[in-house]
Design a protein around this motif. Structure first.
Motif, PDB file in Angstrom:
ATOM      1  N   ILE A 203       0.860  -1.177   0.000  1.00 52.76           N
ATOM      2  CA  ILE A 203       0.000   0.000   0.000  1.00 52.76           C
ATOM      3  C   ILE A 203       0.897   1.228   0.000  1.00 52.76           C
ATOM      4  CG2 ILE A 203      -1.759   1.308   1.237  1.00 52.76           C
ATOM      5  CD1 ILE A 203      -2.715  -1.271   2.497  1.00 52.76           C
ATOM      6  N   THR A 204       0.637   2.160  -0.924  1.00 54.65           N
ATOM      7  CA  THR A 204       1.452   3.367  -0.989  1.00 54.65           C
ATOM      8  C   THR A 204       0.646   4.510  -1.576  1.00 54.65           C
ATOM      9  OG1 THR A 204       3.613   4.237  -1.650  1.00 54.65           O
ATOM     10  CG2 THR A 204       2.444   2.890  -3.265  1.00 54.65           C
ATOM     11  N   VAL A 205       1.269   5.672  -1.615  1.00 53.34           N
ATOM     12  CA  VAL A 205       0.612   6.876  -2.109  1.00 53.34           C
ATOM     13  C   VAL A 205       1.240   7.283  -3.437  1.00 53.34           C
ATOM     14  CG1 VAL A 205       0.102   9.301  -1.628  1.00 53.34           C
ATOM     15  CG2 VAL A 205       0.099   7.630   0.236  1.00 53.34           C
ATOM     16  N   ASP A 206       0.403   7.577  -4.411  1.00 50.35           N
ATOM     17  CA  ASP A 206       0.751   8.065  -5.743  1.00 50.35           C
ATOM     18  C   ASP A 206       0.950   6.914  -6.724  1.00 50.35           C
ATOM     19  OD1 ASP A 206       2.638   9.257  -8.024  1.00 50.35           O
ATOM     20  OD2 ASP A 206       1.535  10.881  -7.065  1.00 50.35           O
ATOM     21  N   ALA A 207       0.292   7.053  -7.868  1.00 51.07           N
ATOM     22  CA  ALA A 207       0.378   6.047  -8.919  1.00 51.07           C
ATOM     23  C   ALA A 207       1.798   5.904  -9.450  1.00 51.07           C
ATOM     24  CB  ALA A 207      -0.579   6.403 -10.063  1.00 51.07           C
ATOM     25  N   GLY A 208       2.583   6.989  -9.372  1.00 47.64           N
ATOM     26  CA  GLY A 208       3.963   6.909  -9.832  1.00 47.64           C
ATOM     27  C   GLY A 208       4.768   5.905  -9.039  1.00 47.64           C
ATOM     28  N   ARG A 209       4.497   5.796  -7.751  1.00 45.00           N
ATOM     29  CA  ARG A 209       5.209   4.805  -6.936  1.00 45.00           C
ATOM     30  C   ARG A 209       4.729   3.392  -7.250  1.00 45.00           C
ATOM     31  NH1 ARG A 209       4.747   8.807  -2.318  1.00 45.00           N
ATOM     32  NH2 ARG A 209       6.838   9.698  -2.084  1.00 45.00           N
ATOM     33  N   MET A 210       3.453   3.227  -7.526  1.00 45.26           N
ATOM     34  CA  MET A 210       2.972   1.910  -7.934  1.00 45.26           C
ATOM     35  C   MET A 210       3.599   1.487  -9.253  1.00 45.26           C
ATOM     36  SD  MET A 210       1.160   0.022  -6.063  1.00 45.26           S
ATOM     37  CE  MET A 210       0.339   0.087  -4.467  1.00 45.26           C
ATOM     38  N   TRP A 211       3.800   2.443 -10.135  1.00 47.27           N
ATOM     39  CA  TRP A 211       4.457   2.137 -11.407  1.00 47.27           C
ATOM     40  C   TRP A 211       5.884   1.643 -11.153  1.00 47.27           C
ATOM     41  CZ3 TRP A 211       8.723   4.136 -14.029  1.00 47.27           C
ATOM     42  CH2 TRP A 211       8.839   3.778 -15.373  1.00 47.27           C
ATOM     43  N   ARG A 212       6.588   2.295 -10.213  1.00 45.62           N
ATOM     44  CA  ARG A 212       7.942   1.852  -9.880  1.00 45.62           C
ATOM     45  C   ARG A 212       7.922   0.416  -9.366  1.00 45.62           C
ATOM     46  NH1 ARG A 212      10.259   7.019  -6.384  1.00 45.62           N
ATOM     47  NH2 ARG A 212      10.167   8.581  -8.047  1.00 45.62           N
ATOM     48  N   ALA A 213       6.947   0.102  -8.519  1.00 43.79           N
ATOM     49  CA  ALA A 213       6.848  -1.252  -7.979  1.00 43.79           C
ATOM     50  C   ALA A 213       6.542  -2.257  -9.082  1.00 43.79           C
ATOM     51  CB  ALA A 213       5.767  -1.309  -6.903  1.00 43.79           C
ATOM     52  N   GLU A 214       5.676  -1.876  -9.997  1.00 43.76           N
ATOM     53  CA  GLU A 214       5.363  -2.770 -11.116  1.00 43.76           C
ATOM     54  C   GLU A 214       6.601  -3.028 -11.969  1.00 43.76           C
ATOM     55  OE1 GLU A 214       2.479  -2.983 -15.082  1.00 43.76           O
ATOM     56  OE2 GLU A 214       2.587  -1.140 -13.906  1.00 43.76           O
ATOM     57  N   GLN A 215       7.354  -1.976 -12.240  1.00 47.29           N
ATOM     58  CA  GLN A 215       8.571  -2.123 -13.041  1.00 47.29           C
ATOM     59  C   GLN A 215       9.606  -2.988 -12.334  1.00 47.29           C
ATOM     60  OE1 GLN A 215       8.807  -0.845 -16.343  1.00 47.29           O
ATOM     61  NE2 GLN A 215       6.650  -0.719 -15.789  1.00 47.29           N
ATOM     62  N   ALA A 216       9.592  -2.977 -11.004  1.00 49.02           N
ATOM     63  CA  ALA A 216      10.530  -3.792 -10.234  1.00 49.02           C
ATOM     64  C   ALA A 216      10.114  -5.258 -10.183  1.00 49.02           C
ATOM     65  CB  ALA A 216      10.654  -3.245  -8.813  1.00 49.02           C
ATOM     66  N   GLY A 217       8.924  -5.569 -10.681  1.00 51.16           N
ATOM     67  CA  GLY A 217       8.470  -6.953 -10.735  1.00 51.16           C
ATOM     68  C   GLY A 217       7.994  -7.508  -9.410  1.00 51.16           C
ATOM     69  N   VAL A 218       7.575  -6.633  -8.494  1.00 51.48           N
ATOM     70  CA  VAL A 218       7.187  -7.120  -7.159  1.00 51.48           C
ATOM     71  C   VAL A 218       5.673  -7.169  -6.974  1.00 51.48           C
ATOM     72  CG1 VAL A 218       9.346  -6.340  -6.136  1.00 51.48           C
ATOM     73  CG2 VAL A 218       7.353  -4.810  -6.115  1.00 51.48           C
ATOM     74  N   LEU A 219       4.917  -6.947  -8.040  1.00 53.84           N
ATOM     75  CA  LEU A 219       3.457  -6.975  -7.967  1.00 53.84           C
ATOM     76  C   LEU A 219       2.902  -7.998  -8.949  1.00 53.84           C
ATOM     77  CD1 LEU A 219       2.715  -3.130  -7.979  1.00 53.84           C
ATOM     78  CD2 LEU A 219       3.193  -4.598  -6.006  1.00 53.84           C
ATOM     79  N   GLN A 220       1.654  -8.401  -8.735  1.00 58.01           N
ATOM     80  CA  GLN A 220       0.982  -9.285  -9.679  1.00 58.01           C
ATOM     81  C   GLN A 220      -0.427  -8.763  -9.953  1.00 58.01           C
ATOM     82  OE1 GLN A 220      -0.758 -13.133  -8.304  1.00 58.01           O
ATOM     83  NE2 GLN A 220       0.426 -12.796  -6.409  1.00 58.01           N
ATOM     84  N   ALA A 221      -0.918  -9.031 -11.132  1.00 54.34           N
ATOM     85  CA  ALA A 221      -2.277  -8.645 -11.501  1.00 54.34           C
ATOM     86  C   ALA A 221      -3.282  -9.587 -10.848  1.00 54.34           C
ATOM     87  CB  ALA A 221      -2.437  -8.676 -13.017  1.00 54.34           C
ATOM     88  N   VAL A 222      -4.426  -9.029 -10.465  1.00 52.93           N
ATOM     89  CA  VAL A 222      -5.524  -9.842  -9.948  1.00 52.93           C
ATOM     90  C   VAL A 222      -6.788  -9.451 -10.697  1.00 52.93           C
ATOM     91  CG1 VAL A 222      -4.495 -10.061  -7.671  1.00 52.93           C
ATOM     92  CG2 VAL A 222      -6.108  -8.216  -8.102  1.00 52.93           C
ATOM     93  N   GLN A 223      -7.774 -10.339 -10.633  1.00 52.18           N
ATOM     94  CA  GLN A 223      -9.053 -10.058 -11.277  1.00 52.18           C
ATOM     95  C   GLN A 223     -10.150 -10.133 -10.240  1.00 52.18           C
ATOM     96  OE1 GLN A 223     -12.097 -11.748 -12.328  1.00 52.18           O
ATOM     97  NE2 GLN A 223     -12.612  -9.768 -13.254  1.00 52.18           N
ATOM     98  N   SER A 224     -10.932  -9.072 -10.139  1.00 55.60           N
ATOM     99  CA  SER A 224     -12.015  -9.021  -9.174  1.00 55.60           C
ATOM    100  C   SER A 224     -13.174  -8.225  -9.766  1.00 55.60           C
ATOM    101  CB  SER A 224     -11.549  -8.366  -7.864  1.00 55.60           C
ATOM    102  OG  SER A 224     -12.659  -8.008  -7.056  1.00 55.60           O
ATOM    103  N   ASP A 225     -14.308  -8.873  -9.922  1.00 55.14           N
ATOM    104  CA  ASP A 225     -15.491  -8.168 -10.401  1.00 55.14           C
ATOM    105  C   ASP A 225     -15.919  -7.089  -9.415  1.00 55.14           C
ATOM    106  OD1 ASP A 225     -15.526  -9.790 -12.623  1.00 55.14           O
ATOM    107  OD2 ASP A 225     -17.032 -11.176 -11.809  1.00 55.14           O
ATOM    108  N   VAL A 226     -15.716  -7.341  -8.111  1.00 55.57           N
ATOM    109  CA  VAL A 226     -16.063  -6.368  -7.085  1.00 55.57           C
ATOM    110  C   VAL A 226     -15.268  -5.078  -7.277  1.00 55.57           C
ATOM    111  CG1 VAL A 226     -15.970  -5.882  -4.606  1.00 55.57           C
ATOM    112  CG2 VAL A 226     -16.749  -8.112  -5.413  1.00 55.57           C
ATOM    113  N   LEU A 227     -13.966  -5.203  -7.455  1.00 59.84           N
ATOM    114  CA  LEU A 227     -13.118  -4.032  -7.620  1.00 59.84           C
ATOM    115  C   LEU A 227     -13.375  -3.321  -8.940  1.00 59.84           C
ATOM    116  CD1 LEU A 227      -9.803  -5.534  -6.215  1.00 59.84           C
ATOM    117  CD2 LEU A 227     -11.218  -3.783  -5.129  1.00 59.84           C
ATOM    118  N   ASP A 228     -13.559  -4.081 -10.001  1.00 57.23           N
ATOM    119  CA  ASP A 228     -13.799  -3.466 -11.304  1.00 57.23           C
ATOM    120  C   ASP A 228     -15.107  -2.691 -11.325  1.00 57.23           C
ATOM    121  OD1 ASP A 228     -11.441  -4.539 -12.168  1.00 57.23           O
ATOM    122  OD2 ASP A 228     -12.340  -6.173 -13.313  1.00 57.23           O
ATOM    123  N   ALA A 229     -16.080  -3.151 -10.556  1.00 56.80           N
ATOM    124  CA  ALA A 229     -17.360  -2.455 -10.506  1.00 56.80           C
ATOM    125  C   ALA A 229     -17.292  -1.207  -9.626  1.00 56.80           C
ATOM    126  CB  ALA A 229     -18.446  -3.392  -9.983  1.00 56.80           C
TER     127      ALA A 229
END
Length: 347
Positions: free
Chosen positions: A88-114
């Motif tokens: 959990i962090t603040v700012d999408a730019g930091r999430m992008w850094r985490a994604e680029q570092a390969g430490v996150l995974q995609a999930v699928q949730s109808d609840v979240l998408d809605a």
């Protein structure tokens, strides 16, 4: 991948963690489901989120708090042995850094998408935004009769010697610049950065609260800050700001063009989450009206889910038309944003 549509516990899903000496999580009690969180949010008011989630689900929340970059590095170092389920962090730019570092995974949730608007979540479900802070223009009412109505106007020479911001290396400033690049291109963005630098009242220093305090002290007439910091001042207890907020006016920029830029708090399931289903349950909980209301009431943030009532300090700032630019772009343009600030000497 299985969708989760409720917080009901699944029989036989008890997790057992083998924690290394480097990890500070306490060992869970026997037959106790857990979710382990690395968070760069450092607010005491978030305790209610964790305790309410446990009360609703029976899932115990363990967490380690730290700075975002340090937590991302920790996830990289721990690799497959990491006990963390969520970042959990603040700012999408930091999430992008985490994604680029390969430490996150995609999930699928109808609840979240809605629940979460499309522009406030990763297009492939790598992260989801749960609260918002608008990055807006504040000004001294008694010294500025015609405040800038757009981000672009901050570079207007008529505001020379009046503007204060954070450092060009700050993640909020990088994300704002990344949005300007997307809307106008790098050439216009460079001229904008140069104009703001020429209009500065002082060299960049301090955080957003310090910018607002500088209006009160008379050092700055016009500043850029997230709404969260002003709303905290309205709530009381912020030295140099609370008690003086009446002298500060604000503008939600670009209401007649592309809308006001927003920063988010976001969460993502880690790449090697040992309690993945519990992590998704926590993400879904954060999108509920109960949790969303608490973000606004307890921490002076705008909810991410439309239609949730605003807390009193946030309501005092009002509603606004926001920029619906996909926040993933803010990370993609981050390097270009830093290069532009550096090119004009924006410290």
């Amino acid at each position: 991948m299985k969708n989760r549509t409720s917080f009901a516990l699944r029989p036989g899903s008890v997790a057992a963690l083998a924690l290394s000496s480097l990890v500070l999580f306490a060992s869970p009690a026997a037959a106790q489901e857990v979710v382990n969180i690395y968070s760069s949010r450092h607010y005491d008011t978030d305790e209610r989120l964790y305790s309410d989630f446990t009360a609703l689900t029976g899932i115990e929340v363990n967490r380690i708090e730290g700075k975002a970059d340090g937590l991302i590095t920790r996830l990289e170092t721990e690799g497959e042995n990491s006990p963390a389920d969520l970042l959990i962090t603040v700012d999408a730019g930091r999430m992008w850094r985490a994604e680029q570092a390969g430490v996150l995974q995609a999930v699928q949730s109808d609840v979240l998408d809605a629940a979460i608007p499309e522009h406030l979540r990763h297009p492939e479900g790598v992260w989801y935004g749960f609260s918002q802070r608008a990055r807006i223009i504040f000004y001294a009412k008694d010294r500025v009769s015609e405040p800038p109505k757009t981000y672009e106007a901050l570079a207007d020479p008529k505001y020379k010697g009046q503007v204060c911001t954070r450092s060009g290396s700050n993640i909020y400033m990088l994300s704002l610049m990344a949005a300007i690049i997307d809307h106008h291109g790098e050439e216009v963005a460079t001229e904008w950065a140069k104009g703001m630098w020429d209009n500065r009242s002082r060299d960049p220093q301090g955080g957003d609260t310090d910018q607002l305090r500088a209006i009160v002290s008379g050092e700055c007439d016009i500043v850029v800050s997230n709404t969260y910091y002003y709303a905290r001042g309205l709530g009381g207890g912020v030295d140099g700001l609370s008690g003086s907020t009446d002298m500060i006016g604000w503008v939600f920029p670009n209401q007649s063009t592309y809308g006001t830029h927003v920063n988010i708090s976001a969460a993502a399931v880690t790449a090697h989450a040992p309690n993945k289903e519990n992590a998704i349950a926590f993400l879904e909980y954060l999108s509920t009206p109960q949790a969303q209301q608490y973000f606004s009431d307890g921490n002076n943030e705008y909810p991410a889910v439309p239609g949730v009532e605003l807390g009193p300090n946030v309501a005092a700032l009002g509603l606004f038309r926001q920029d619906t630019l996909s926040l993933d772009v803010l990370g993609e343009n981050q390097a270009a944003a830093q290069a532009i600030y550096d090119s004009v000497g924006y410290q």
